[in-house]
Design an enzyme around this catalytic site. Structure first.
Site, short mmCIF file in Angstrom:
data_model
loop_
_atom_site.label_atom_id
_atom_site.label_comp_id
_atom_site.label_asym_id
_atom_site.label_seq_id
_atom_site.Cartn_x
_atom_site.Cartn_y
_atom_site.Cartn_z
N GLU A 116 -4.48 2.72 7.10
CA GLU A 116 -4.32 2.59 5.65
C GLU A 116 -5.08 3.73 4.98
O GLU A 116 -4.65 4.28 3.96
CB GLU A 116 -4.87 1.24 5.17
CG GLU A 116 -4.82 1.08 3.66
CD GLU A 116 -5.15 -0.32 3.18
OE1 GLU A 116 -4.79 -1.30 3.86
OE2 GLU A 116 -5.79 -0.42 2.11
N CYS A 141 -10.26 -1.46 3.76
CA CYS A 141 -9.53 -1.73 5.01
C CYS A 141 -9.07 -0.41 5.64
O CYS A 141 -8.47 0.42 4.96
CB CYS A 141 -8.33 -2.62 4.74
SG CYS A 141 -8.83 -4.31 4.37
N ARG A 171 0.84 -1.21 0.00
CA ARG A 171 0.00 0.00 0.00
C ARG A 171 0.87 1.26 0.00
O ARG A 171 0.54 2.26 0.66
CB ARG A 171 -0.95 0.04 1.21
CG ARG A 171 -1.97 -1.07 1.36
CD ARG A 171 -3.00 -1.05 0.24
NE ARG A 171 -2.56 -1.89 -0.86
CZ ARG A 171 -2.62 -3.20 -0.87
NH1 ARG A 171 -3.13 -3.83 0.15
NH2 ARG A 171 -2.20 -3.90 -1.88
C1 LIG Z 1 -15.50 -1.46 -0.80
C2 LIG Z 1 -14.05 -1.12 -0.92
C3 LIG Z 1 -13.13 -2.12 -1.12
C4 LIG Z 1 -11.75 -1.83 -1.21
N1 LIG Z 1 -10.88 -2.84 -1.41
C5 LIG Z 1 -9.56 -2.56 -1.55
C6 LIG Z 1 -8.62 -3.59 -1.80
O1 LIG Z 1 -8.95 -4.77 -1.88
N2 LIG Z 1 -7.31 -3.25 -1.95
C7 LIG Z 1 -6.89 -1.94 -1.88
O2 LIG Z 1 -5.69 -1.68 -2.05
N3 LIG Z 1 -7.77 -0.94 -1.64
C8 LIG Z 1 -9.08 -1.21 -1.47
N4 LIG Z 1 -9.96 -0.20 -1.22
C9 LIG Z 1 -9.46 1.19 -1.08
C10 LIG Z 1 -9.50 2.01 -2.38
O3 LIG Z 1 -10.38 1.45 -3.30
C11 LIG Z 1 -8.09 2.10 -3.00
O4 LIG Z 1 -7.15 2.64 -2.09
C12 LIG Z 1 -8.09 2.97 -4.27
O5 LIG Z 1 -6.85 2.85 -4.89
C13 LIG Z 1 -8.39 4.43 -3.98
O6 LIG Z 1 -8.45 5.11 -5.21
P1 LIG Z 1 -9.11 6.54 -5.30
O7 LIG Z 1 -8.97 7.03 -6.69
O8 LIG Z 1 -10.49 6.50 -4.76
O9 LIG Z 1 -8.18 7.39 -4.33
P2 LIG Z 1 -8.61 8.39 -3.17
O10 LIG Z 1 -9.28 7.62 -2.10
O11 LIG Z 1 -9.35 9.55 -3.74
O12 LIG Z 1 -7.19 8.86 -2.67
C14 LIG Z 1 -6.35 7.98 -1.96
C15 LIG Z 1 -4.99 8.67 -1.79
O13 LIG Z 1 -4.37 8.78 -3.05
C16 LIG Z 1 -4.13 10.15 -3.35
N5 LIG Z 1 -4.36 10.33 -4.78
C17 LIG Z 1 -5.50 10.18 -5.48
N6 LIG Z 1 -5.28 10.42 -6.79
C18 LIG Z 1 -3.98 10.73 -6.91
C19 LIG Z 1 -3.14 11.11 -8.00
N7 LIG Z 1 -3.60 11.25 -9.25
N8 LIG Z 1 -1.84 11.37 -7.74
C20 LIG Z 1 -1.33 11.29 -6.48
N9 LIG Z 1 -2.07 10.95 -5.42
C21 LIG Z 1 -3.38 10.68 -5.63
C22 LIG Z 1 -5.09 10.95 -2.49
O14 LIG Z 1 -4.61 12.25 -2.25
C23 LIG Z 1 -5.12 10.09 -1.24
O15 LIG Z 1 -3.99 10.34 -0.45
C24 LIG Z 1 -11.33 -0.48 -1.11
C25 LIG Z 1 -12.27 0.54 -0.92
C26 LIG Z 1 -13.62 0.24 -0.82
C27 LIG Z 1 -14.62 1.36 -0.63
#
Ligand SMILES: Cc1cc2nc3c(=O)[nH]c(=O)nc-3n(C[C@H](O)[C@H](O)[C@H](O)COP(=O)(O)OP(=O)(O)OC[C@H]3O[C@@H](n4cnc5c(N)ncnc54)[C@H](O)[C@@H]3O)c2cc1C
Length: 292
Positions: free
Chosen positions: A288, A218, A170
Site C-alpha cells: 500500500e 498500513c 486505496r
Molecule cells: C499513523 C498513520 C496512520 C494512517 N492511517 C491510515 C488510514 O487509516 N487510512 C489510509 O488510507 N491511510 C492511512 N495512512 C496513510 C496516509 O496517511 C495516507 O495515505 C495519506 O493519504 C497520505 O497523504 P500524504 O499527503 O502524506 O501523501 P504522501 O504520503 O506524501 O504521498 C502518497 C502518494 O500520493 C502521491 N501524492 C501526494 N500528493 C499528491 C498530489 N497532490 N497529486 C497527486 N499525487 C499526490 C505521492 O506521490 C504518493 O504516491 C496512515 C499513515 C500513518 C503515518
C-alpha cells in the site's frame, strides 16, 4: 539543467527527504521545489521533462518510504499558501491539494458538516488523500469528492468528476496527474452528532493503531476478503525485527521504525513478511505504501 530564473530562486538541491516523511528515513532528493501556483508547477514540470528528470509530488509523506539512496529527480511539495486554501460554501468545501487533512476534518466537524470524520487520525494532505483514496472501515475521501482539478503530465489543467476518478480501495484513476485542489460535498447534521462520531473514530484509531510510532500506516493492502494484518499476525510476525524496523505488536500491518533505522531495514522486513505470508498462506501481499 536550464531552470527558468523564477524556478531557480526557490529550487533546493540535495535535500534530505526523510524528515519530510512520517518514517523519517531515506536519502535526499536531487531537487526540491515548492511551487507557488499551478502555473509555477506547470513550469517546473516542463523543465523537469525537458531535462529528462523524473518528477514526483510529496504530500506529508505519510504513505511513502524513501530509499536510502534518495530520489534522483525533482520532488515538488504543494505547501505554499496558494495550495493550502480551505473555503466553505454551504455544504461544499473548496480545498487546495496541500491543505492539511486533519485541519480540514476538524473544520468540517466544527461546522456540523458530516462526511470527513471518517478520516480522523489519517495524517496527510488533501492531494495525497485523493491519490490514495484514504480512508478505512468508516468511509473514504472519495465518497465526499464532487470534482477535483489536476495538472496532467502533458501540462494541461483539467477538472475531473468523482465518476472519472473511479475511486476504489486505496486507488484513484489519475495516473501521473497531480491533484491541484478539490471541491468536496458534505452532509449537514447537528454539530453534536458529527463530533460524537469524530470522537468515536478517533478513540478506535488510538486503540487499534500505534499512532505515536514512526510509521506510514498500513504497509500492505488487504487482499480481497482478507486482512493483511491478520495474515501477518497468524504468520507469527508481530514483533519481528530487521535492525531498526519492527512489525508493530499493536497492529501487524504497521512497521514501526527506531530513530537510527534505515530504509533498507524496512525493505528487508517487507521482503521477510511477504515471503512468510506467501509460504504459509499462498497469499502475495501487495504494497500500500509507495516506495521511492
Ligand atoms: C499513523 C498513520 C496512520 C494512517 N492511517 C491510515 C488510514 O487509516 N487510512 C489510509 O488510507 N491511510 C492511512 N495512512 C496513510 C496516509 O496517511 C495516507 O495515505 C495519506 O493519504 C497520505 O497523504 P500524504 O499527503 O502524506 O501523501 P504522501 O504520503 O506524501 O504521498 C502518497 C502518494 O500520493 C502521491 N501524492 C501526494 N500528493 C499528491 C498530489 N497532490 N497529486 C497527486 N499525487 C499526490 C505521492 O506521490 C504518493 O504516491 C496512515 C499513515 C500513518 C503515518
Amino acid at each position: 539543467m536550464n531552470w527558468s530564473d523564477t524556478c531557480a530562486e526557490r529550487l533546493d538541491v540535495d535535500v534530505p527527504l526523510g524528515p519530510l516523511t512520517s518514517y523519517r528515513v531515506g536519502g535526499p532528493a536531487r531537487y526540491l521545489y515548492s511551487p507557488q501556483s499551478a502555473d509555477d508547477l506547470r513550469a517546473i514540470a516542463r523543465n523537469a521533462r525537458q531535462a529528462e528528470l523524473p518528477l514526483k509530488v510529496l504530500g506529508r509523506g505519510a504513505n511513502v518510504l524513501i530509499r536510502d539512496d534518495g530520489f534522483d529527480g525533482v520532488v515538488v511539495r504543494l505547501d505554499s499558501d496558494g495550495f493550502r486554501s480551505m473555503r466553505f460554501e454551504g455544504r461544499h468545501v473548496l480545498v487546495g491539494a496541500g491543505c492539511d487533512l486533519t485541519k480540514l476534518c476538524k473544520a468540517a466537524a466544527q461546522r456540523g458538516l458530516a462526511g470527513l470524520e471518517c478520516l480522523v487520525g489519517i495524517p496527510g494532505t488533501v492531494g495525497g488523500a485523493i491519490r490514495m483514496n484514504a480512508g478505512g472501515k468508516f468511509g473514504c475521501i472519495g465518497d465526499t469528492v464532487d470534482r477535483f482539478d489536476v495538472l496532467t503530465p502533458d501540462g494541461r489543467v483539467e477538472s475531473r468528476s468523482r465518476e472519472q476518478a473511479q475511486f476504489g480501495y486505496r486507488s484513484c484513476a489519475i495516473g501521473d496527474s497531480i491533484v491541484l485542489g478539490a471541491e468536496l460535498v458534505l452532509i449537514r447534521q447537528s454539530r453534536a452528532e458529527v463530533w460524537q462520531r469524530y470522537r468515536e473514530y478517533w478513540a478506535y484509531k488510538k486503540r487499534t493503531q500505534p499512532l505515536a510510532d514512526r510509521s506510514a500506516g498500513c504497509v500492505f493492502k488487504n487482499p480481497p476478503g482478507q486482512s493483511a494484518g491478520r495474515l501477518i499476525d497468524q504468520a507469527g510476525l508481530k514483533g519481528e525485527r530487521c535492525a531498526g524496523a519492527v512489525v508493530s505488536t499493536q497492529h501487524a500491518n504497521f512497521i514501526s521504525v527506531d530513530r537510527d533505522a534505515a530504509a533498507s531495514d524496512v525493505l528487508r522486513l517487507i521482503d521477510r513478511i511477504r515471503a512468510r505470508v506467501s509460504r504459509q498462506f499462498g497469499q502475495d501481499l501487495e504494497l500500500e505504501i509507495d516506495v521511492w
